[in-house]
Structures are given as C-alpha cells and as structure tokens.
Design a protein around this motif. Structure first.
Motif, PDB file in Angstrom:
ATOM      1  N   GLN A   1       6.870   1.996  -5.515  1.00 15.17           N
ATOM      2  CA  GLN A   1       5.657   1.960  -4.696  1.00 15.17           C
ATOM      3  C   GLN A   1       5.877   1.146  -3.439  1.00 15.17           C
ATOM      4  O   GLN A   1       6.354   0.008  -3.487  1.00 15.17           O
ATOM      5  CB  GLN A   1       4.493   1.364  -5.493  1.00 15.17           C
ATOM      6  N   VAL A   2       5.516   1.733  -2.312  1.00 14.35           N
ATOM      7  CA  VAL A   2       5.496   1.038  -1.036  1.00 14.35           C
ATOM      8  C   VAL A   2       4.062   1.043  -0.530  1.00 14.35           C
ATOM      9  O   VAL A   2       3.459   2.106  -0.366  1.00 14.35           O
ATOM     10  CB  VAL A   2       6.422   1.698  -0.004  1.00 14.35           C
ATOM     11  N   THR A   3       3.522  -0.134  -0.306  1.00 21.30           N
ATOM     12  CA  THR A   3       2.163  -0.268   0.200  1.00 21.30           C
ATOM     13  C   THR A   3       2.192  -1.053   1.499  1.00 21.30           C
ATOM     14  O   THR A   3       2.703  -2.173   1.539  1.00 21.30           O
ATOM     15  CB  THR A   3       1.258  -0.973  -0.813  1.00 21.30           C
ATOM     16  N   VAL A   4       1.648  -0.462   2.549  1.00 24.46           N
ATOM     17  CA  VAL A   4       1.592  -1.089   3.862  1.00 24.46           C
ATOM     18  C   VAL A   4       0.126  -1.350   4.173  1.00 24.46           C
ATOM     19  O   VAL A   4      -0.647  -0.416   4.394  1.00 24.46           O
ATOM     20  CB  VAL A   4       2.224  -0.217   4.947  1.00 24.46           C
ATOM     21  N   SER A   5      -0.238  -2.609   4.185  1.00 21.63           N
ATOM     22  CA  SER A   5      -1.642  -2.969   4.347  1.00 21.63           C
ATOM     23  C   SER A   5      -1.765  -4.388   4.863  1.00 21.63           C
ATOM     24  O   SER A   5      -0.922  -5.240   4.590  1.00 21.63           O
ATOM     25  CB  SER A   5      -2.388  -2.842   3.016  1.00 21.63           C
ATOM     26  N   SER A   6      -2.846  -4.630   5.607  1.00 22.26           N
ATOM     27  CA  SER A   6      -3.155  -5.972   6.068  1.00 22.26           C
ATOM     28  C   SER A   6      -3.881  -6.774   5.001  1.00 22.26           C
ATOM     29  O   SER A   6      -4.062  -7.965   5.132  1.00 22.26           O
ATOM     30  CB  SER A   6      -4.030  -5.915   7.324  1.00 22.26           C
TER      31      SER A   6
END
Length: 115
Positions: A110-115
């Motif tokens: 899993q790759v999650t890109v979030s602020s």
C-alpha cells in the motif's frame, strides 16, 4: 514456484518519495519482463512501469519523469523509485513477472499519499 515479495510501501506527504522493492525467489528478473502495476479503490489495475530483459523501460504517462524502475540482478530485486508523489498515486502497488505463459504477482504493498 515463482514467489515475489514486496516491501517499501507506506504513508507519505504530497511531494515526498518512496522506493518499493520486489524480491524474487530465483534468478529470473534478468531474463523475463517484469514491472509494476497499481490499483486504486474503484479503479482498474494499470501498468505503472515495466522493464525488459534487455533493460528497456516503459512508463505510464501519469508517472513519467517522476518514477524510475530499476533492477539489481545480483540481489534479484526490482525497484520502483517514486518521486514527487501525488495523492492520485495512492494505490496498492503490485510487482509482476512474465515467465513464459504465466504472469506472477507480488502480494501488493500500500502506498498512501496524503497530508
């Protein structure tokens, strides 16, 4: 018989970087096409990057210039270096290898890109 083990996924901020790794059970990456797909919720699985036995690479337009696929034949591992990550890069990433008439998959990371 072919086993692919992925690692390197995680949570990163937009603009950040990650490197995914995919290790094979045998010395096969050097002689068969291999690469990475990704699948986001509600979306079809898409090819992100591929590399041939000869070292030629191809990338999805959405990641071109930001992602780099590479191969370490000694370690029998392929990598996906992901720079300038965007929220739309959020997905489960799967490595693959095409061995003759079969396509083998990693377990996904899993790759999650979030602020």
């Amino acid at each position: 018989q072919v086993q692919l083990v992925e690692s390197g996924g995680g949570l990163v901020q937009p603009g950040g970087s990650l490197r995914l790794s995919c290790a094979a059970s045998g010395s096969i990456f050097s002689i068969y096409p291999t690469g990475w797909y990704r699948q986001a919720p509600g979306k079809q699985r898409e090819l992100v990057a591929g590399i041939t036995s000869g070292g030629s690479t191809n990338y999805a337009d959405s990641v071109k210039g930001r992602f780099t696929i590479s191969r370490d034949n000694y370690k029998n591992t392929i990598y996906l270096r992901m720079n300038s990550l965007k929220p739309e890069d959020t997905a489960v990433y799967y490595c693959y290898i095409d061995v003759r008439d079969r396509r083998y998959w990693g377990q996904g990371t899993q790759v999650t890109v979030s602020s």
